[in-house]
Structures are given as C-alpha cells and as structure tokens.
Write a protein that holds these residues in place. Sequence first.
Motif, PDB file in Angstrom:
ATOM      1  N   VAL A  20      -0.268   8.358   1.588  1.00  0.00           N
ATOM      2  CA  VAL A  20      -0.026   7.483   2.319  1.00  0.00           C
ATOM      3  C   VAL A  20      -0.768   6.597   2.877  1.00  0.00           C
ATOM      4  CG1 VAL A  20       2.489   6.115   3.382  1.00  0.00           C
ATOM      5  CG2 VAL A  20       2.930   7.272   1.835  1.00  0.00           C
ATOM      6  N   HIS A  46      -8.521   3.248   2.253  1.00  0.00           N
ATOM      7  CA  HIS A  46      -7.645   3.132   1.489  1.00  0.00           C
ATOM      8  C   HIS A  46      -7.364   2.762   0.451  1.00  0.00           C
ATOM      9  CE1 HIS A  46      -3.078   3.803   0.350  1.00  0.00           C
ATOM     10  NE2 HIS A  46      -2.728   4.563   1.570  1.00  0.00           N
ATOM     11  N   LEU A  56       2.436   1.716  -3.240  1.00  0.00           N
ATOM     12  CA  LEU A  56       2.229   1.433  -4.652  1.00  0.00           C
ATOM     13  C   LEU A  56       0.987   3.342  -4.067  1.00  0.00           C
ATOM     14  CD1 LEU A  56      -0.541  -1.291  -4.849  1.00  0.00           C
ATOM     15  CD2 LEU A  56       1.077  -0.460  -6.102  1.00  0.00           C
ATOM     16  N   THR A  57       1.028   4.052  -3.004  1.00  0.00           N
ATOM     17  CA  THR A  57       0.943   5.349  -2.390  1.00  0.00           C
ATOM     18  C   THR A  57       2.199   6.175  -3.199  1.00  0.00           C
ATOM     19  OG1 THR A  57      -0.561   5.079  -0.599  1.00  0.00           O
ATOM     20  CG2 THR A  57       0.100   7.681  -1.659  1.00  0.00           C
ATOM     21  N   ILE A  58       3.655   5.754  -2.807  1.00  0.00           N
ATOM     22  CA  ILE A  58       4.480   7.028  -3.274  1.00  0.00           C
ATOM     23  C   ILE A  58       4.953   6.706  -4.953  1.00  0.00           C
ATOM     24  CG2 ILE A  58       6.798   6.830  -3.150  1.00  0.00           C
ATOM     25  CD1 ILE A  58       6.570   7.013  -0.016  1.00  0.00           C
ATOM     26  N   LYS A  70       0.789  -1.078   0.327  1.00  0.00           N
ATOM     27  CA  LYS A  70      -0.209  -0.081  -0.079  1.00  0.00           C
ATOM     28  C   LYS A  70       1.038   1.016  -0.051  1.00  0.00           C
ATOM     29  CE  LYS A  70      -1.987   1.792   3.355  1.00  0.00           C
ATOM     30  NZ  LYS A  70      -3.052   1.247   4.863  1.00  0.00           N
ATOM     31  N   ILE A  71       2.316   1.296   0.345  1.00  0.00           N
ATOM     32  CA  ILE A  71       2.681   2.219   1.192  1.00  0.00           C
ATOM     33  C   ILE A  71       3.407   2.636  -0.333  1.00  0.00           C
ATOM     34  CG2 ILE A  71       5.348   3.559   2.027  1.00  0.00           C
ATOM     35  CD1 ILE A  71       4.211   1.682   4.382  1.00  0.00           C
ATOM     36  N   PHE A 122      -5.261   1.845  -2.248  1.00  0.00           N
ATOM     37  CA  PHE A 122      -4.501   1.277  -2.401  1.00  0.00           C
ATOM     38  C   PHE A 122      -5.021   0.592  -1.565  1.00  0.00           C
ATOM     39  CE2 PHE A 122      -2.245   4.961  -4.501  1.00  0.00           C
ATOM     40  CZ  PHE A 122      -3.109   4.603  -5.786  1.00  0.00           C
TER      41      PHE A 122
END
Lengths: 308, 308, 308, 308
Positions: D250, D304, C233-235, C230-231, D306
């Motif tokens: 994030v 979220h 993909l966000t970045i 998740k982290i 993602f």
Amino acid sequence: MNREEIEEIISRNHKKINSGEVADYIPELKNMDPTILGVTIASINRDSFTIGDCDQRFTIQSISKVIALIVALKDCGFDKVFSKVGMEASGDPFNSIIKLETLQPNKPFNPMINAGAIAITSLIKGQNGEASFHRIIQLLQTITGSRHIELNEAVYQSEKETGNRNRSLAYFMKSTGILEGDPEEALDLYFKICSINVTCSDLAKIGLWLSNGGQHPHSKEQIIEPEIAKIVLTIMMTSGMYNASGEFAVQVGFPAKSGVSGGIMAVVPGKMGIGVISPPIDKKGNSVIGVHVLEDISKQFQLHQFHV
Amino acid sequence: MNREEIEEIISRNHKKINSGEVADYIPELKNMDPTILGVTIASINRDSFTIGDCDQRFTIQSISKVIALIVALKDCGFDKVFSKVGMEASGDPFNSIIKLETLQPNKPFNPMINAGAIAITSLIKGQNGEASFHRIIQLLQTITGSRHIELNEAVYQSEKETGNRNRSLAYFMKSTGILEGDPEEALDLYFKICSINVTCSDLAKIGLWLSNGGQHPHSKEQIIEPEIAKIVLTIMMTSGMYNASGEFAVQVGFPAKSGVSGGIMAVVPGKMGIGVISPPIDKKGNSVIGVHVLEDISKQFQLHQFHV
Amino acid sequence: MNREEIEEIISRNHKKINSGEVADYIPELKNMDPTILGVTIASINRDSFTIGDCDQRFTIQSISKVIALIVALKDCGFDKVFSKVGMEASGDPFNSIIKLETLQPNKPFNPMINAGAIAITSLIKGQNGEASFHRIIQLLQTITGSRHIELNEAVYQSEKETGNRNRSLAYFMKSTGILEGDPEEALDLYFKICSINVTCSDLAKIGLWLSNGGQHPHSKEQIIEPEIAKIVLTIMMTSGMYNASGEFAVQVGFPAKSGVSGGIMAVVPGKMGIGVISPPIDKKGNSVIGVHVLEDISKQFQLHQFHV
Amino acid sequence: MNREEIEEIISRNHKKINSGEVADYIPELKNMDPTILGVTIASINRDSFTIGDCDQRFTIQSISKVIALIVALKDCGFDKVFSKVGMEASGDPFNSIIKLETLQPNKPFNPMINAGAIAITSLIKGQNGEASFHRIIQLLQTITGSRHIELNEAVYQSEKETGNRNRSLAYFMKSTGILEGDPEEALDLYFKICSINVTCSDLAKIGLWLSNGGQHPHSKEQIIEPEIAKIVLTIMMTSGMYNASGEFAVQVGFPAKSGVSGGIMAVVPGKMGIGVISPPIDKKGNSVIGVHVLEDISKQFQLHQFHV
C-alpha cells in the motif's frame, strides 16, 4: 468378581472388533493379528485372572509415557519435571505442534502427549542412552518379574526411520529451550521406550503396582514414593486416553493409559490393575474392545471413582 | 478434622490474599471486598464447620455451570446433552472461540467453558426464560434450604450489557447449528444463572448433596439420579478449575468448580462438600486462597482421590 | 482488443461452467440461473464491449467491501480506518474468527474479509443507517449512471436472518473494542450494502473509475482522491479474491474483487475496468468462468502488471 | 531522479536508525555495525547511483528466498514448484508452523516464509549439495558480475548450529510428504544460501535484472524466462516483506524482499532495481530505514504501481 463374569463381558464385546483398525503407520504394527484378545486382572488380594492371549507380546507404545514420567519424577523431582511440561489436558491430537507455538510459556501441555513425553524422556538419567534405557527395562522387570520385557528391535528401527513428526516436535522444543541436550538422543531413547515388548499380564502387574501406591504387592518393596504414584494416576485420569480421556473418565471412571498397538493399562486405586490387548483401535487411538471391556467391568463391579 | 485445624489452615494461607486480584470485568464484581474470607465444610456425618464470612452473599458465576449441566441432564438425558457439547478438557481459555472454528464436529469441548455452558443452558426446559430460571432457583433452594438464593439484579444487568464475547460465542454456535432456538434467550438465561446470589455455606451444601450421589443428606430425597452426580463430578474433576484443572487434580485431587467472584464449590465423594469464598483470583480465574486452602485440607486429611 | 477476441475467450471457457456451484447459503442466491454469463469491458479510451447477460441484475455481495472501504477512507481518513483494520492478506477463510482471538492487536487482518468489512462499515458516516446506506447508493449511481442500483430487499432480509456468523464476528469485535457503536447497526448496514443490485456493466464502470484514479472518466469529476484509489487497488491486488488472491495475482496480475453471487470487478490501472458475472463459484468463492476469462484476457493482451 | 534527491531522502530518514534493533538470533548478525547505511539504484537506462556503504558485505538472509524460487522454477517448472508450496500470503510469522498442521493440503503458504523456502530449496538440482550451492553462486555472479559473492562460513556455521526451528519445519514437512529427500540436506543448502555475502549494489543489480524480465541489462542474455520474473515479482509484491507485505504494498507499491541482516532488494518493473542496507530492523524483520527510504523514493518519483 469371578472369571466367568469377565469372560462374559469379553464375549459380549467381541463383535466390536470390526469397528476399529489396526494401526498402520509403521509396518510392524500393521502386521499385528487383529484377532488377538487378552485381558488380565491383577488384584491386591491376589485374586487374579488371565483370559485369552495374555502371553502375546506387543510393543508398549504410548503406555511407556507413564513409565517415562515415573522415572523422570524419581530422577529429577516434581519441580524440575513440571518446569518442562504442564499438567493440563490439551484437547489437541497427541502429535500436535500448535500449542508449542501459540502458548506462553510454550511447554507441552502434559506428559501424555508426544511433545511432553519427549521432553520428559530427556530428563531420564543415565551415563548414556543405553544406560538410561537399561534402567527402564530393569524397573519394568522388577515390577513384573518378566524376563521377556526387552526391546523389539524391528519396531524400534521402524519408529526411528518414520519418526519425523516427533523429530519436528523435538527440534521445536530445542529451539524454545524446553528440551535440553541433544534432540536426537532424547528421540532415540523415546523411540526405544515405545518399542519395549510387553504382554497384557505385564500391564496388569504395572497397574497393580500403581494401584498399590508404588509398593510391590508381593515383595513389599516401595519402588517409588506413593506421591509419585498419586501424580501419575491423576494425569492418567485426565489425559491418559488421548482425545477421549474426558469421555473415558466419565464412562469408566478410573485411571488408564492406552497405546496404538491396542494395549491399555488401567488402575483401580487400592484394588487392582487391569491389562488389555486388542489391536483394532478407534480414530482417537484407543483399543475399541479394550475401552468397552473396561467400561463394562467398571459398571458391573461399580469401580467408577465417583460412584457413590 | 476439627475446627481448629481448618482455622489453622486458613490463617496459614491468609497472607496469599495479595497474590490475586478481584475480578474487574464488570463493576459489580470489582467492588467486592477483597478481604472477605469464608470456608464452610459440610460432612455427610453432619460434622460441619462455618469459619469466617459464611453469610456473605456473592454471585455464583461459573459455579452455575455445574447446576446448568445437572438440570440439562435431568431434562434431556445424556445423549441429547452430549450431542451438543463434549466431555474433554480443552486447554484453551474459558471464553475461547477458536476450537469452535477449527474442530469437526464443532461442538464446544465441555460444559465448563462458556460456549459449552451456553449450549447447555439452551436445553433447560421451561415455558419461557422466566420459568426456566425459576426452576433453577427452586432446585438450589431445595438443596440448600436457603431462601436468600435469588437473582442479583445489578450483576445480571451488568453481565447482559457487557456480555459481547458470550454473545459472539452464542451466534457462532447458532451459525453452526449447535445452538437451537433464540441465542438471545439462551444468553439471557445464562446471564441470569451466573448472577444468582449464594454464600459459601450454600456451596458447601450443594457439594455435600453431590458427594451423596444427588440424594438430599437430611430429607433423603433422591433429587437427581446418582448417575447424573457421577457424570458431573467427573467433569468437575477434569475441567472444573479453568485452565488449571489438571494441576488442581494433581495437587488437590477431588472435584471442584470455581467462579470469578472468588467462590469454589468442592466435593469429596462420599464424605463432604466444601464451600470457599475469597475474591482475589489468579490469572486463570481461581480464588488464590481458595485453591491453597483446599490443597492443604486435601493433604492434611488425605482426601486426594488417588491417595493410597 | 476487439469484441470477437473477447467472445472467443468466453466461448473457450464456457464449458468450465460445471466445475463450480451456485452459492447456496441463502435461498435467494441458490435460485440464481447458473447459465447467466456476461462480460463488460469499459476502457479509458471509450472502446468498450458488453457481451452476454450484461443487463442481468445480481447482488454485489463482497464486491461491496471495496465500496465500503472507499467511503470509510473518504469519511474518516487513512489513520482512523487502519487503526480498526490491517492491510495484510490473512490466509484464513473470509469468515474466520480465529485471528481475532489469537493476535495482538486483535484487529481484523484487512478490509476484504468479513470481520474487517464489518469494522469498516461501522465507520461510514450518516445521521442513521438509512442515511449512510443512501450515501452509498448515490455514490454508485454517480459512478455508473445506473438508476437500477438499489437494495434487493429479499436478499437483504435473507442475509439478515441467516447472518449469525457475521453477528458472531461483530460481537467479538465489540468485546475487544474494535467495533464502536451498536453491532446490530453496523451489521444491518453491512447486510444492506451486500444486497445492492448491480449488473456486470456497473462493475465494469466502477472498475474503470478506479483505473482512472477515482476521476469520473466522462464528467471528469474527481469523486475521490487518487490516493484512495491507489490504496484500494493495492488491497484488491493482495486480498481481493478470497484465499486465492495470491494465485490470482500471479496468474492474472491486476486488482480484482469477487463476490459469491459470481460477480467479479477487475481493474487494469490506467486502462480499463472489467465486470464479469457467472454464478457458479469454486470452493474459495470465486466465479469459475470469471477467473478463467480474466486470466485469458490478461495473457492475450499482456495486462499483467509485472509483464515486461 | 538525481543523486542529490536520493541523498536528501536518506539524510531525512537517518534519525530513524534508533527505532530498530540489529538482529541478534545469531552472534554474527548481532555484531553488525548498526550505522552501516547504503543505497544503490540501478536503472535500466544506466542512470545509477551508489550512496553510502555500498561496498559493505552482509549476508543475504531471506532475500535468498527469491533466488531459490527462481532456480527451483527454472529446474522444475511451475507445476512441480507449486505442488509443494502455495502462492498465498499467510498472515503468520515467517517461522510459523501452525498452518502446516491445520490446513489441508498442508503445504506451506508461499515460498517467502521459511517452511516454503526450505521446501523450494529441496527442489534445486545438483549432483550433491555442494554442486547445487555452486550453481546459485554462479547465477548470482553472472547477474551481478561480483566475484565477492560467496559463502560467509561463520554465519553458515552459526545458522546451522542454531537452526532448530527450521529443522522442526523441515521434519514436519518430511512427515507430511511435502519435503522429498533428506531434510538435513535441504536444510544445509538452505542455511548456505542464506549465508551468501552480498553488497547493496549486488541487490540493486539483481533487482534491475528482475525489472528487466530476467534479461541481463548489459549482455542482453535472457538468463531466465520472463514468465519466471513475472511470477517472482508478484510473490514479492504480496509476500516479500514478512508480515508487513500488505502495508508495504500500500505505502510503497512495488515488489521487494527483505532480510534480517537489514538488506532490501526492491524492483520497479521496467525501470530499476534498488538495493538498501541498514541493519536495524523493526519487529517484523524489515530494515527500518530501508522501508522509509523506499517509501519516500516511491512517493517522490511516483513509482507506486497503482499510481495513476
């Protein structure tokens, strides 16, 4: 030094006229005749020359920053002036806003860049803008004895209309507290001072007066304290020629201030003032021929301050 | 000028010792005794004084940038040197990397900031780093007659170990082509030159030599061309005192170069060299007492270059 | 979505091949055949296509920054990783050093720019550089099942020899304490990870794995925690496409990471991974055809994350 | 999701109220009651909650940048809007002027920073400033059904009087041609739009409308094209939370826009809009409690984008 030697230097550099371009950011400057060329040397010992277009009027532009600094120092003193502006060369272009944001305290680097000159202008005293402007005209007329030193209304209007970058600098400084009072008033006076008509002979006379410590060379009137002349000459030496100030100091070696109309006022301390006009300027804003003529004069007559 | 007048100036400024702090970025500097205080004045007319701790050795640090520039100019000439480094004061801190990225061409602004000095150092000739370094030691010994001028090994090792910011500057310049050759070799020589032991009397003698146009005042040997001395003095005037160069030029008015160990080498062209050591430095890196002593000397004996 | 639709999208964009240029900063990249073109789509539902040059190996380059971030998060956890690097898009070029100097705290803006990736790489665990590198190779082989995923020795040597800008970034971060350990070791591992050979099918499989929250889609092994996916993909969404990340997010609307060899790894969360290779890149470093193909796929199949 | 769960989240975060400070750059904001706290959730399925001070009016401040972007896109289209402003997150503070000077082309990075929003505002159509402003009020009233949405005259006057930094940005953009028309008119409209009174329930309704692709959830009127909603949500995701946008993406993972009065408008695409008001803001300008409440809501209900 005699007239023939100076004429020889001028004719040797004349062909460089095509290396520069007449400033075009306002129409009035763009319309200047690029072939105008004048050099006046005014010596302490009254041994002076005027060669070429020395009666040609042009607007003083950034050379006025020297005058604004002198009057602000006279009006407010050293400490007040340098609480609003620094004394360091900046390495950034004359109209840069970056350092106003990135540095603490965010005062402009020096009085020879636009931001610094606008801050300085706001310190000039007068009942109103008109009165402040009149004081400057009077000072210049006293120094030079020239009645034609007055506002070029067309250039002033043009500067005012197109001066948004300067307006941006002024409002930035207002937001940080550097600029006191009304930004539009400071800008109006700034635009007016930049739009004063002078000749290269006038510039030579102003330079002579500074080379003489602020004492009028003929009337002997001590118009400003010698201390002010000393400060102003030092700042001209380190920051007077835009981003080429360091190179000019190395190659020419005496204080000078240039403007985008192609004028340069130079000072050989204790000896002479030199005024040059030649409109084509290089990318940094200095008269191409003006710089070369001053360099040759410096070398031929060993006027570099660090020549031993 | 007599000894008593200088002593009076020193004692007047002595209390400012607490306004500064001894540099602490490497342990060897941090351990310097803050109370060391020495002033040497070496005049062209042999009328010289040594007052205080003039035999105390300390590392030359950034004052070596002047020496590196002199040798590079001697070895490679004006055009080559100034194809690698500019002549403009930067307005940024001595170790800044920003302008290397933002400006085109991205050469360092001048030889008095770290990036510029590293670029200059890479131009110094020698079969290898050891030979290049030996040439510099020999030059300094010739100028000063001092046998104790040699490498401070502990400071050199410490500089080398902690010099990552300088390493960053060097590799950046390697990536842009400003730095030719091996960055580690240039850095090694740079760290060595910064770590040379001198006394304030040595600094005064170097200053005297420069004030005399590069001619040894006693042996009359013309060690460098006068033209090189002129260039170096001008760059010291505009950029020699870190971010306070402009202010120093206004207030003191003659060329000088400072180092973080608290030394200052000053030059009154045609007249004298002055060496000062007092370790506590201000936030810009200049010896607090050193600057005040030089300012008072300048004012009392009217040595400002633009005094008329 | 069927093969013909994707083929149609590719052929529609094929002519844009001349709008870009193959990267030339190292010879090995410069020699890439500009006409290589491959697209692999790997769906959660096993409905996958390989079109064009999907067996063509190329170096992973900046796409490795995603892998480095994943491993660092696995090894050191969220708090440690983000004490060394930020999460913000920077607006500066991938190799910029400016913000390291101007901002406090001066940690790199995010792990997708070079400075950030070098800092992250130094956090990857292993007895030595070789062991750390082997862990990454093994991870990639586990995700993709591809034995050919290994070091391209020629590219690695070339990166190492020409990597002075990255060396400058690393030593800068060493000087500010962001980078712990030996900068040369971190750089060596960084250069190696950038020089891993992959195919666009490998990229699609890595993307598929991330779209599935870090669980291997076939073996069902949860290789990393879903939180890490998740982290990452966000970045990728905010910073994965160099200085065009914002535009890509608007126009395409799912996470992706590009490299200068012309590869792009894209992720449609919960649905598919997409790998593209086409070497000609635009001025910001992204494969010209790759971006257009992904944009058309997004629009035709309504894959934009904010499509409603 | 039920009311008790949200209330529990709010009370859990309530103590963080002391970590922030009420904005103080204009007196009207400084006087806000720091203990105001309201959360409204408006779901597509009409399952909505209002908790706390949801009738409390406050000025919309920077959340208006979203509205200005929507109206400019509606009035002028994608190409015109993004010829004046970029789509990239900037990494610089909201009121920064640096990149306007250093980058080519020097358009503002995105419409969520002040410079970008001022440029966008100048594109909003209307016979005059009053008419343009009225169009915005009408749009907001249509979306929310709230009659109390109107100008806060005191805040507007205060913004106008103290808005010199914004004035500096506007004149800079005028000088580079980014801003067409009269800077003072664009600024006046900008200050007015920032000074519109809303409640957190209004914000939730605006968010709900965006989460529904720009279609009014009850009347089913398609007020803007879904494409505009998609663009705006993407830019909120990458740039909506000032310099903490990346971290918010994030940690929270859905689009949001904050303002210095302590309001946040958040959008969970296809699901709901969330409005929060709590005046104490952190150093980056975001409501401390607002951010924490949204983070907890995202985690507890797996919102979220993602999350897989």
